[in-house]
Write a protein that holds these residues in place. Structure first.
Motif, PDB file in Angstrom:
ATOM      1  N   ALA A 174       0.913  -1.198  -0.050  1.00 64.48           N
ATOM      2  CA  ALA A 174      -0.002  -0.016  -0.126  1.00 64.48           C
ATOM      3  C   ALA A 174       0.925   1.010  -0.095  1.00 64.48           C
ATOM      4  O   ALA A 174       1.787   1.443   0.716  1.00 64.48           O
ATOM      5  CB  ALA A 174      -0.871  -0.019   1.108  1.00 64.48           C
ATOM      6  N   GLY A 175       0.627   2.361  -1.067  1.00 64.02           N
ATOM      7  CA  GLY A 175       1.047   3.414  -0.920  1.00 64.02           C
ATOM      8  C   GLY A 175       2.688   3.200  -1.742  1.00 64.02           C
ATOM      9  O   GLY A 175       3.388   4.509  -1.859  1.00 64.02           O
ATOM     10  N   VAL A 176       3.013   2.270  -2.136  1.00 64.37           N
ATOM     11  CA  VAL A 176       4.192   2.071  -3.027  1.00 64.37           C
ATOM     12  C   VAL A 176       3.904   2.001  -4.541  1.00 64.37           C
ATOM     13  O   VAL A 176       2.987   1.283  -4.954  1.00 64.37           O
ATOM     14  CB  VAL A 176       4.877   0.979  -2.627  1.00 64.37           C
ATOM     15  CG1 VAL A 176       6.327   0.567  -3.315  1.00 64.37           C
ATOM     16  CG2 VAL A 176       5.598   0.854  -1.184  1.00 64.37           C
ATOM     17  N   GLY A 177       4.624   2.891  -5.214  1.00 68.98           N
ATOM     18  CA  GLY A 177       4.277   2.953  -6.858  1.00 68.98           C
ATOM     19  C   GLY A 177       4.916   1.801  -7.521  1.00 68.98           C
ATOM     20  O   GLY A 177       6.300   1.286  -7.035  1.00 68.98           O
ATOM     21  N   PRO A 178       4.998   1.836  -8.954  1.00 65.98           N
ATOM     22  CA  PRO A 178       5.904   0.983  -9.694  1.00 65.98           C
ATOM     23  C   PRO A 178       7.419   1.185  -9.637  1.00 65.98           C
ATOM     24  O   PRO A 178       8.198   0.351 -10.084  1.00 65.98           O
ATOM     25  CB  PRO A 178       5.223   0.820 -10.983  1.00 65.98           C
ATOM     26  CG  PRO A 178       4.277   2.501 -11.158  1.00 65.98           C
ATOM     27  CD  PRO A 178       3.783   2.558  -9.591  1.00 65.98           C
ATOM     28  N   LEU A 179       7.644   2.536  -9.399  1.00 67.08           N
ATOM     29  CA  LEU A 179       9.054   2.978  -9.503  1.00 67.08           C
ATOM     30  C   LEU A 179       9.643   2.234  -8.337  1.00 67.08           C
ATOM     31  O   LEU A 179      10.813   1.727  -8.901  1.00 67.08           O
ATOM     32  CB  LEU A 179       9.098   4.398  -9.195  1.00 67.08           C
ATOM     33  CG  LEU A 179      10.509   5.126  -9.632  1.00 67.08           C
ATOM     34  CD1 LEU A 179      10.784   5.057 -10.975  1.00 67.08           C
ATOM     35  CD2 LEU A 179      10.332   6.564  -9.000  1.00 67.08           C
ATOM     36  N   ALA A 180       9.234   2.252  -7.249  1.00 69.71           N
ATOM     37  CA  ALA A 180       9.909   1.775  -6.193  1.00 69.71           C
ATOM     38  C   ALA A 180      10.186   0.195  -6.158  1.00 69.71           C
ATOM     39  O   ALA A 180      11.110  -0.408  -6.147  1.00 69.71           O
ATOM     40  CB  ALA A 180       9.265   2.065  -4.940  1.00 69.71           C
ATOM     41  N   LEU A 181       8.802  -0.318  -7.015  1.00 66.18           N
ATOM     42  CA  LEU A 181       9.087  -1.860  -7.038  1.00 66.18           C
ATOM     43  C   LEU A 181       9.951  -2.122  -8.152  1.00 66.18           C
ATOM     44  O   LEU A 181      10.831  -3.156  -8.119  1.00 66.18           O
ATOM     45  CB  LEU A 181       7.659  -2.458  -7.365  1.00 66.18           C
ATOM     46  CG  LEU A 181       7.678  -3.916  -7.784  1.00 66.18           C
ATOM     47  CD1 LEU A 181       7.403  -4.508  -6.482  1.00 66.18           C
ATOM     48  CD2 LEU A 181       6.172  -4.306  -8.392  1.00 66.18           C
ATOM     49  N   THR A 182      10.158  -1.514  -9.279  1.00 60.60           N
ATOM     50  CA  THR A 182      11.082  -1.907 -10.227  1.00 60.60           C
ATOM     51  C   THR A 182      12.714  -1.493  -9.464  1.00 60.60           C
ATOM     52  O   THR A 182      13.246  -2.425  -9.802  1.00 60.60           O
ATOM     53  CB  THR A 182      10.935  -0.673 -11.357  1.00 60.60           C
ATOM     54  OG1 THR A 182       9.679  -0.775 -11.784  1.00 60.60           O
ATOM     55  CG2 THR A 182      11.984  -1.208 -12.285  1.00 60.60           C
ATOM     56  N   ALA A 183      12.825  -0.408  -8.811  1.00 63.05           N
ATOM     57  CA  ALA A 183      14.168  -0.223  -8.220  1.00 63.05           C
ATOM     58  C   ALA A 183      14.397  -1.413  -7.290  1.00 63.05           C
ATOM     59  O   ALA A 183      15.780  -1.874  -7.183  1.00 63.05           O
ATOM     60  CB  ALA A 183      14.036   1.011  -7.353  1.00 63.05           C
ATOM     61  N   TRP A 184      13.517  -1.932  -6.412  1.00 60.72           N
ATOM     62  CA  TRP A 184      13.950  -3.205  -5.695  1.00 60.72           C
ATOM     63  C   TRP A 184      14.449  -4.303  -6.351  1.00 60.72           C
ATOM     64  O   TRP A 184      15.408  -5.003  -5.977  1.00 60.72           O
ATOM     65  CB  TRP A 184      12.539  -3.508  -4.583  1.00 60.72           C
ATOM     66  CG  TRP A 184      12.193  -2.479  -3.867  1.00 60.72           C
ATOM     67  CD1 TRP A 184      12.799  -1.239  -3.613  1.00 60.72           C
ATOM     68  CD2 TRP A 184      10.886  -2.304  -3.117  1.00 60.72           C
ATOM     69  NE1 TRP A 184      12.121  -0.473  -2.781  1.00 60.72           N
ATOM     70  CE2 TRP A 184      10.948  -1.135  -2.178  1.00 60.72           C
ATOM     71  CE3 TRP A 184       9.827  -3.022  -3.232  1.00 60.72           C
ATOM     72  CZ2 TRP A 184       9.733  -0.743  -1.785  1.00 60.72           C
ATOM     73  CZ3 TRP A 184       8.650  -2.754  -2.321  1.00 60.72           C
ATOM     74  CH2 TRP A 184       8.671  -1.531  -1.754  1.00 60.72           C
TER      75      TRP A 184
END
Length: 333
Positions: A174-184
């Motif tokens: 919740a509250g996390v966008g695709p940019l952060a998911l891609t970075a991880w």
């Protein structure tokens, strides 16, 4: 076209930019980068891109998302890159891409088991057509198949397909966008590749201006932006729709080879491109069940509703992994 239809078409077009970008990898690698350093190239694509996006997102995983990010990073990047490179170097002309082109069928089976997206006859036939079209484009007569190369190609396809489906199933916190998911994922995958590259290929090679420019392109446009668009698309489209965009990678590689590298396109290759592109387009058409549901006055829940995509019901769509979502092979990403 309705507003919703226009928005969906835009989303598909933006997601398609990822495999199109990956299709330029082979040309950039052969023309700009040091020879015979595939793992170092994979490392330079993944880790700098991941760290850059991590700095922009400024969000770290929490709780279970530490291990989930590690798993997704390994499947989509860390294991996929080395396996794909190994298959490309051990198999004759384009065979790695042909094996990879069955990705939509892998995803259809996994999506049925993990997402409840039942494969339809249309899905299976479109997946077969996509594989046939890619085969006509990239397959060349050559020597006997290497068993290790075939195993690596199948493992690469299974790895990326599983990563695609799990990315869809787990959604995002919740509250996390695709940019952060891609970075991880890029960071985790890059950290996994780093020791392998060091052990197999040794110290990094000396880089000139052309090589630096090539690596910058691969890290920024070809990986950071492309994977952000790809994972963003996975969150908003069905897994089978996304994976059917994969054949655009070898098709783009073939077009670049013709336009920029002077490689001829035969009538058989042109026919294959038509078949593969047609399968890609057909794979994006809305299933009939969605249209029937709207006529009954019901509104299907979007696939990315909520913080966990798997909680939202999805409808079956015509079923990628790109022959190459991502490594410098003769066929694409």
């Amino acid at each position: 076209m309705t507003k919703n239809g226009s928005t969906r078409a835009t989303l598909i077009a933006l997601t398609a930019l990822a495999p199109v970008s990956w299709g330029s990898t082979y040309a950039v690698t052969t023309e700009f980068l040091p020879a015979d350093r595939p793992l170092f190239t994979g490392l330079m694509r993944a880790l700098p891109a991941g760290l850059l996006l991590l700095a922009l997102a400024r969000v770290l995983p929490r709780g279970a998302w530490w291990w989930k990010s590690a798993v997704l990073g390994a499947l989509n990047i860390g294991a996929f890159f080395p396996l794909l490179f190994l298959s490309a170097y051990r198999l004759p002309g384009g065979m790695a891409a042909v094996v990879g082109s069955v990705g939509p069928l892998f995803v259809a089976g996994l999506a049925a088991a993990l997402l409840g997206e039942r494969p339809t006859v249309r899905t299976l036939l479109t997946g077969i057509a996509a594989a046939l079209g890619v085969s006509l484009v990239v397959l060349k007569a050559a020597g006997a198949l290497d068993p290790l190369g075939v195993f690596a190609a199948l493992a690469a396809t299974a790895s990326m397909s599983t990563g695609t489906v799990l990315t869809k199933r787990w959604g995002r916190p919740a509250g996390v966008g695709p940019l952060a998911l891609t970075a991880w994922q890029l960071t985790a995958g890059g950290l996994l590749i780093a020791p392998i590259a060091l052990l197999v290929e040794g110290a990094p090679p000396a880089l000139d201006g052309r090589a630096i420019g090539g690596y910058l392109y691969l890290a920024l446009a070809n990986t950071a932006v492309a994977y952000w668009l790809w994972f963003r698309g996975i969150g908003r489209l069905t897994a089978t729709q996304v994976t059917f965009l994969g054949p655009l990678s070898p098709l783009t590689a073939a077009v670049i080879g013709w336009a920029a590298l002077g490689q001829a396109l035969t009538p058989v290759q042109l026919a294959g491109m038509t078949v593969a592109f047609g399968a890609t387009v057909f794979g994006q058409l809305k299933p009939r069940t969605q249209a029937q549901g709207r006529r009954r006055g019901t509104t299907p829940v979007p696939p990315d509703a909520g913080s966990n995509s798997a909680a939202a019901p999805t409808t079956p769509a015509a079923a990628t992994v790109t022959a190459v979502p991502t490594a410098p092979t003769p066929n694409g990403s």
